[in-house]
Design a protein around this motif. Structure first.
Motif, mmCIF file in Angstrom:
data_model
loop_
_atom_site.group_PDB
_atom_site.id
_atom_site.type_symbol
_atom_site.label_atom_id
_atom_site.label_comp_id
_atom_site.label_asym_id
_atom_site.label_seq_id
_atom_site.Cartn_x
_atom_site.Cartn_y
_atom_site.Cartn_z
ATOM 1 N N ALA A 171 -14.668 -81.090 0.332
ATOM 2 C CA ALA A 171 -14.189 -79.708 0.378
ATOM 3 C C ALA A 171 -13.104 -79.624 1.451
ATOM 4 O O ALA A 171 -13.222 -80.244 2.506
ATOM 5 N N ARG A 172 -12.024 -78.868 1.156
ATOM 6 C CA ARG A 172 -10.957 -78.769 2.151
ATOM 7 C C ARG A 172 -11.430 -78.008 3.382
ATOM 8 O O ARG A 172 -11.027 -78.317 4.484
ATOM 9 N N GLU A 173 -12.292 -77.020 3.179
ATOM 10 C CA GLU A 173 -12.728 -76.207 4.327
ATOM 11 C C GLU A 173 -14.255 -76.104 4.416
ATOM 12 O O GLU A 173 -14.943 -76.125 3.401
ATOM 13 N N GLY A 174 -14.739 -75.981 5.650
ATOM 14 C CA GLY A 174 -16.139 -75.592 5.883
ATOM 15 C C GLY A 174 -17.152 -76.712 5.824
ATOM 16 O O GLY A 174 -18.343 -76.464 5.985
ATOM 17 N N GLY A 175 -16.726 -77.962 5.597
ATOM 18 C CA GLY A 175 -17.691 -79.057 5.578
ATOM 19 C C GLY A 175 -18.266 -79.293 6.969
ATOM 20 O O GLY A 175 -17.611 -79.041 7.968
ATOM 21 N N TYR A 176 -19.506 -79.755 7.021
ATOM 22 C CA TYR A 176 -20.144 -79.979 8.317
ATOM 23 C C TYR A 176 -21.391 -80.819 8.104
ATOM 24 O O TYR A 176 -22.189 -80.526 7.214
ATOM 25 N N ASP A 177 -21.559 -81.855 8.927
ATOM 26 C CA ASP A 177 -22.744 -82.703 8.853
ATOM 27 C C ASP A 177 -23.049 -83.145 7.422
ATOM 28 O O ASP A 177 -24.188 -83.075 6.960
ATOM 29 N N GLY A 178 -22.008 -83.615 6.729
ATOM 30 C CA GLY A 178 -22.229 -84.145 5.388
ATOM 31 C C GLY A 178 -22.128 -83.104 4.298
ATOM 32 O O GLY A 178 -21.836 -83.421 3.141
ATOM 33 N N ARG A 179 -22.361 -81.816 4.651
ATOM 34 C CA ARG A 179 -22.165 -80.781 3.655
ATOM 35 C C ARG A 179 -20.673 -80.741 3.328
ATOM 36 O O ARG A 179 -19.818 -80.819 4.209
ATOM 37 N N GLY A 180 -20.374 -80.625 2.030
ATOM 38 C CA GLY A 180 -18.965 -80.563 1.647
ATOM 39 C C GLY A 180 -18.358 -81.925 1.353
ATOM 40 O O GLY A 180 -17.185 -82.007 1.025
ATOM 41 N N ASN A 181 -19.153 -82.991 1.502
ATOM 42 C CA ASN A 181 -18.701 -84.348 1.138
ATOM 43 C C ASN A 181 -19.567 -84.847 -0.011
ATOM 44 O O ASN A 181 -20.791 -84.718 0.037
ATOM 45 N N ARG A 182 -18.928 -85.443 -1.030
ATOM 46 C CA ARG A 182 -19.719 -85.883 -2.193
ATOM 47 C C ARG A 182 -19.083 -87.122 -2.804
ATOM 48 O O ARG A 182 -17.949 -87.051 -3.293
ATOM 49 N N GLN B 7 -24.396 -93.349 11.022
ATOM 50 C CA GLN B 7 -24.723 -92.230 10.156
ATOM 51 C C GLN B 7 -25.785 -92.644 9.131
ATOM 52 O O GLN B 7 -25.785 -93.793 8.698
ATOM 53 N N ARG B 8 -26.651 -91.720 8.747
ATOM 54 C CA ARG B 8 -27.468 -91.901 7.539
ATOM 55 C C ARG B 8 -27.479 -90.562 6.826
ATOM 56 O O ARG B 8 -27.564 -89.520 7.473
ATOM 57 N N GLU B 9 -27.400 -90.586 5.503
ATOM 58 C CA GLU B 9 -27.239 -89.350 4.727
ATOM 59 C C GLU B 9 -26.085 -88.517 5.293
ATOM 60 O O GLU B 9 -26.168 -87.296 5.348
ATOM 61 N N GLU B 10 -25.028 -89.200 5.730
ATOM 62 C CA GLU B 10 -23.822 -88.558 6.265
ATOM 63 C C GLU B 10 -24.074 -87.685 7.492
ATOM 64 O O GLU B 10 -23.276 -86.804 7.815
ATOM 65 N N ASN C 264 -30.184 -88.694 17.932
ATOM 66 C CA ASN C 264 -30.408 -87.277 17.664
ATOM 67 C C ASN C 264 -31.863 -86.989 17.315
ATOM 68 O O ASN C 264 -32.534 -87.795 16.659
ATOM 69 N N LEU C 265 -32.336 -85.823 17.754
ATOM 70 C CA LEU C 265 -33.636 -85.306 17.324
ATOM 71 C C LEU C 265 -33.371 -84.341 16.175
ATOM 72 O O LEU C 265 -32.895 -83.228 16.395
ATOM 73 N N LEU C 266 -33.645 -84.791 14.959
ATOM 74 C CA LEU C 266 -33.363 -83.986 13.767
ATOM 75 C C LEU C 266 -34.661 -83.375 13.238
ATOM 76 O O LEU C 266 -35.743 -83.945 13.410
ATOM 77 N N GLY C 267 -34.521 -82.230 12.602
ATOM 78 C CA GLY C 267 -35.692 -81.579 12.044
ATOM 79 C C GLY C 267 -36.350 -82.455 10.988
ATOM 80 O O GLY C 267 -35.723 -82.758 9.968
ATOM 81 N N GLU D 268 -16.676 -101.620 8.261
ATOM 82 C CA GLU D 268 -17.612 -102.472 8.992
ATOM 83 C C GLU D 268 -18.477 -101.579 9.882
ATOM 84 O O GLU D 268 -19.680 -101.772 9.996
ATOM 85 N N ARG D 269 -17.818 -100.616 10.507
ATOM 86 C CA ARG D 269 -18.491 -99.680 11.420
ATOM 87 C C ARG D 269 -17.750 -98.354 11.390
ATOM 88 O O ARG D 269 -16.572 -98.294 11.088
ATOM 89 N N GLU D 270 -18.456 -97.300 11.771
ATOM 90 C CA GLU D 270 -17.781 -96.057 12.101
ATOM 91 C C GLU D 270 -17.695 -95.966 13.615
ATOM 92 O O GLU D 270 -18.631 -96.319 14.331
ATOM 93 N N LEU D 271 -16.542 -95.525 14.084
ATOM 94 C CA LEU D 271 -16.282 -95.419 15.518
ATOM 95 C C LEU D 271 -15.836 -93.999 15.834
ATOM 96 O O LEU D 271 -15.463 -93.242 14.934
ATOM 97 N N ALA D 272 -15.857 -93.658 17.087
ATOM 98 C CA ALA D 272 -15.328 -92.365 17.512
ATOM 99 C C ALA D 272 -14.776 -92.514 18.921
ATOM 100 O O ALA D 272 -15.258 -93.346 19.705
ATOM 101 N N ILE D 273 -13.748 -91.737 19.201
ATOM 102 C CA ILE D 273 -13.203 -91.687 20.560
ATOM 103 C C ILE D 273 -13.092 -90.222 20.960
ATOM 104 O O ILE D 273 -12.533 -89.416 20.224
ATOM 105 N N MET D 274 -13.664 -89.903 22.110
ATOM 106 C CA MET D 274 -13.478 -88.573 22.666
ATOM 107 C C MET D 274 -12.233 -88.616 23.543
ATOM 108 O O MET D 274 -12.170 -89.387 24.497
#
Lengths: 383, 383
Positions: free
Chosen positions: A149-160, A212-215, A313-316, A188-194
Motif C-alpha cells: 500500500a502506498r500509504e498507512g502501512g505499519y508493522d507488516g500491515r499493508g504489505n502482501r 523479522q517474522r511475519e513482517e 520485542n515483547l509482543l502480545g 541475506e539479512r535485513e539491516l537498519a541504521i539510525m
C-alpha cells in the motif's frame, strides 16, 4: 551557540511508545515534553508534562502543542504534515523533521521515486493502480513480488507478497487502494541504521541487524554480524539518504543486504525506530535523546557503541484483545545484563508491541545475547 | 514470586531531585510514581504521574499516596515517620524503609548510639544539651571537635566545627538545639557505599570516593581510588550497617577512611544519595531503579561496575536567589562521555544543588575524568 537550561519544551504529535521513550530521555536534560494523542492516557502520558487528547490531524491540539513548545516534532507517520506546517507558520514554531520530508515518506511510491532519482540503490518498483498495472509489474519484475500500500502501512500491515498472476485480484482487494509493486529481494539479512541530522552536523549509529517474522520486527542485534565491507557500504548508503532529507531529527533507515553483499534501501522512518531501541543501553546517547537534541538544534550526542546489545520485542501473545498483564518478568529482572522496557499500554492485542528487553554486555558474544534474549521473552506471557 | 506488569505504583513522600530521578528510572519498568511535596511544581512533578501538594507531615497527602500506591516510601529525611506508620496501618500499605529506621536516622545521637551498640566503628561522640556538656565533651574528645545538631542537618547545615572552649556559647547558639559532639577525624578520604536491602537479599555498589568543600558534596569518584584492603574493610562495615536497618530500600552509608586506613561510619541516609548518582551511567541498575525494585520487593538489579564514573554537582553560583537559567551547557553536551542531569528547580540559590554531570568512561583514568568534570562544571554559570 549557548543553550540555556531550563529552556526547552518539545511538542510531539503522537504519544505511543516512541513518545514515551522520548519522555524518559527528556527528564535528565531538563527538557519538557507535551504530546498529543487520540487515546486518553496514552503510553507517554504518565511520563511527560501533559497529554493533549486529539487526533493526529487535529488542528487545535497541534496548535496548542506549538504555542507551548519551542519546537514541534512527531513520533508517528500518521501525523498530519499539512496541519503541522500550517501551525508552524502561524505560531512561528519550527517543525522538525520538515513536513515535506514526512509527506514524501508517507507515500511509499513518492519515497521510492525520490530515492531512485538521486541514485540511492533500492529494489525495482512499479506504480500499481489496477490489475493491469500489477500484471505488467509482475512481467517486468518477475513473480513473486511484494505489493505494498502506498500509504498507512505499519508493522507488516499493508504489505502482501503476490506469488503469481492468479492472486492479483485478491491481493489488490486486500491492499484496498493505491499501491506499488516491488521486486522480492533475495536478502541475506535485513539491516537498519539510525541516522541523526542536527544543526549543521550528521551522524549515524552502528549498523543494526534486524530479524523479522511475519513482517514484524522481533529482534535487533547491534552491531550487525556483517563483514566490514558490507558495513561500510551500508553506512555510505545511509549518509546518502540522510543528505536527501530536510529537517533535523533522527531517521530510521531500513536496508536489505542482498545475497551478493549489495545494500538496498527498504524503507525510511522520519523518527526513532524499533531497530534503534538498543541504543538506550548500547550507546551513551540513545536515539530518543538524540532526536530531542536534534530537533532543538542542540549538539548531537555520542553515537559510538558502548556495549554490543540485543533487543527482543515483547509482543502480545494473545488470541484477542484483553487488559494487559504481563506475567513472569522475574527472570528478566534477575538477569544482570537485561533491561526491561514496558510501554504502559493498557490493552494487549495479538502481536501488539507491548515492551522490549535489551541485553547489553561486553563479555558474552552477540549470538549468546540473542539466544538469552529469546529465552527471556519466551518466559513471559500475557495469557 | 511472579511479578505482574503493569502492577506497580509507588507513593513517595518528597518530590525533589531524588524523587525526580526515581521517576526517570520508573518509566522503563512500567512503574508509576505519585509524590507529595509542599512546593507546587516540584522537581519530580513533570516526570511522575502526579504530585499531591502537601507538607512532608501532611496526613491527608500521605494518606492519598498510600491509598493509590502499592508501597509507600520517601526521598527526604523530613518525611514524618509517625504519619507514614499510621497511614500504612490504616490503609494496609507497606512502608519501606521502616518508619522506625527513619526515626533512628533522623536523630544523629540515636543513630550513633544504635550503631555503637552493635560494634560498628564510628567517631567518638557525646551528647550535648548545654555548655557544660560541650566543655566536658571537649575535654574527653579533644579540641577541635565537630558539633552537630541532632535533627534536621543537611548539606553542612547543622554541622559546626568548634576549635576551642571560647567558642562554646557561639557554637551552641548557632546550632540552636539538642546536639552531639564528635571527635574531629583526621581522614585521608571520605567514602560512601550505596547499599540495597531487598526481599531476602542485600547488595552494595562499589565504594565511592566523595569530595566535599564547605561541607557540601562536590564530586564523587567511582570506584574510589583506594587500595583493596581499605575497600574490603569499607564493604564489610557497610554490610554490617545494612544488617541493622529495618525495611527494604537503598541506603547511603557515608564513611571516613582515617589516616591509618581504618573505616568509621559518618552518617546514614535511608534513601538514594548524591554520592550514588554516578550509578545511572556507571552501572546497569541505578540506585534509583534499585530503590524502586527494593521497596516493591522485586529482585534487586545488577550493582557491578559498568564503567568508572565521576559525578560533579552543578551548584548555584549566585549571591542571592533568582530564577534559574543555566548558561554554557554546550561544552557538556558536546563531550561524548558526559551526561547532563538537570533537576528542574525554578529558582537558583547560593550553593543549591541544581543538577549534576557524570562522566563515565573506560578509557580515561579516574583522575582525568575528575579534571574534565571540574572543567565542565566550571564552564557553566547561573550568573
Amino acid at each position: 551557540m549557548n543553550h540555556r537550561t531550563p529552556a526547552a519544551t518539545v511538542g510531539v504529535v503522537g504519544g505511543g511508545q516512541l513518545g514515551r521513550m522520548m519522555g524518559e530521555a527528556a527528564g535528565p536534560l531538563g527538557i519538557e515534553l507535551l504530546v498529543s494523542d487520540p487515546t486518553p492516557d496514552c503510553p507517554a502520558a504518565p511520563i511527560v508534562r501533559e497529554q493533549i487528547v486529539g487526533e493526529f490531524d487535529d488542528y487545535d491540539a497541534i496548535r496548542e502543542l506549538a504555542e507551548r513548545a519551542d519546537v514541534l516534532t512527531f513520533e508517528i507517520e500518521l501525523a498530519d504534515p499539512d496541519e503541522m506546517a500550517r501551525v508552524g507558520e502561524e505560531t512561528d514554531t519550527p517543525v522538525h523533521p520538515d513536513p515535506d520530508t514526512l509527506r514524501t515518506i508517507q507515500d511509499k511510491l513518492v519515497q521510492n521515486r525520490a530515492l531512485a532519482e538521486t541514485g540511492v540503490p533500492l529494489p525495482a518498483f512499479r506504480r500499481v493502480d489496477d490489475a493491469d498495472d500489477l500484471r505488467d509489474a509482475g512481467e517486468e519484475l518477475g513473480w513473486p513480488l511484494m505489493l505494498k500500500a502506498r500509504e498507512g502501512g505499519y508493522d507488516g500491515r499493508g504489505n502482501r507478497p503476490v506469488d503469481a498472476p492468479e492472486e492479483i485480484d485478491e491481493a489488490l482487494d486486500e491492499i484496498g487502494g493505491p499501491a506499488l509493486a516491488e521486486e522480492l529481494v533475495d536478502f541475506e539479512r535485513e539491516l537498519a541504521i539510525m541516522g541523526a541530522v542536527g544543526d549543521g552536523e550528521t551522524d549515524a549509529y552502528p549498523v543494526t541487524e534486524t530479524i523479522q517474522r511475519e513482517e514484524i520486527l522481533r529482534e535487533s542485534v547491534a552491531p550487525a554480524r556483517i563483514d566490514d565491507a558490507v558495513r561500510d557500504r551500508a553506512r555510505k548508503v545511509a549518509f546518502d539518504v540522510l543528505d536527501l532529507l530536510d529537517g533535523r531529527g533522527v531517521y530510521g533507515i531500513e536496508l536489505f543486504e542482498t545475497d551478493d553483499g549489495d545494500i538496498l534501501v527498504n524503507e525510511i522512518a522520519p523518527r526513532p525506530h524499533n531497530s534503534g531501541h538498543w541504543t538506550i543501553e548500547g550507546t551513551r546517547c540513545s536515539q530518543f535523546e538524540q532526536h530531542l537534541r536534534a530537533v532543538l538544534g542542540w549538539p548531537l550526542g555520542d553515537t559510538a557503541l558502548r556495549s554490543p546489545a540485543v533487543t527482543a520485542n515483547l509482543l502480545g501473545d494473545v488470541e484477542s484483545p484483553r487488559p494487559a498483564e504481563l506475567v513472569g518478568t522475574d527472570s528478566i529482572l534477575e538477569t544482570p545484563e537485561a533491561s526491561l522496557h514496558w510501554y504502559g499500554k493498557r490493552e494487549v492485542r495479538p502481536l501488539r508491541k507491548m515492551g522490549h528487553v535489551t541485553l547489553a554486555d561486553d563479555e558474552h558474544g552477540r549470538d549468546a545475547l540473542l539466544s538469552r534474549a529469546r529465552e527471556l521473552v519466551d518466559d513471559v506471557t500475557f495469557e
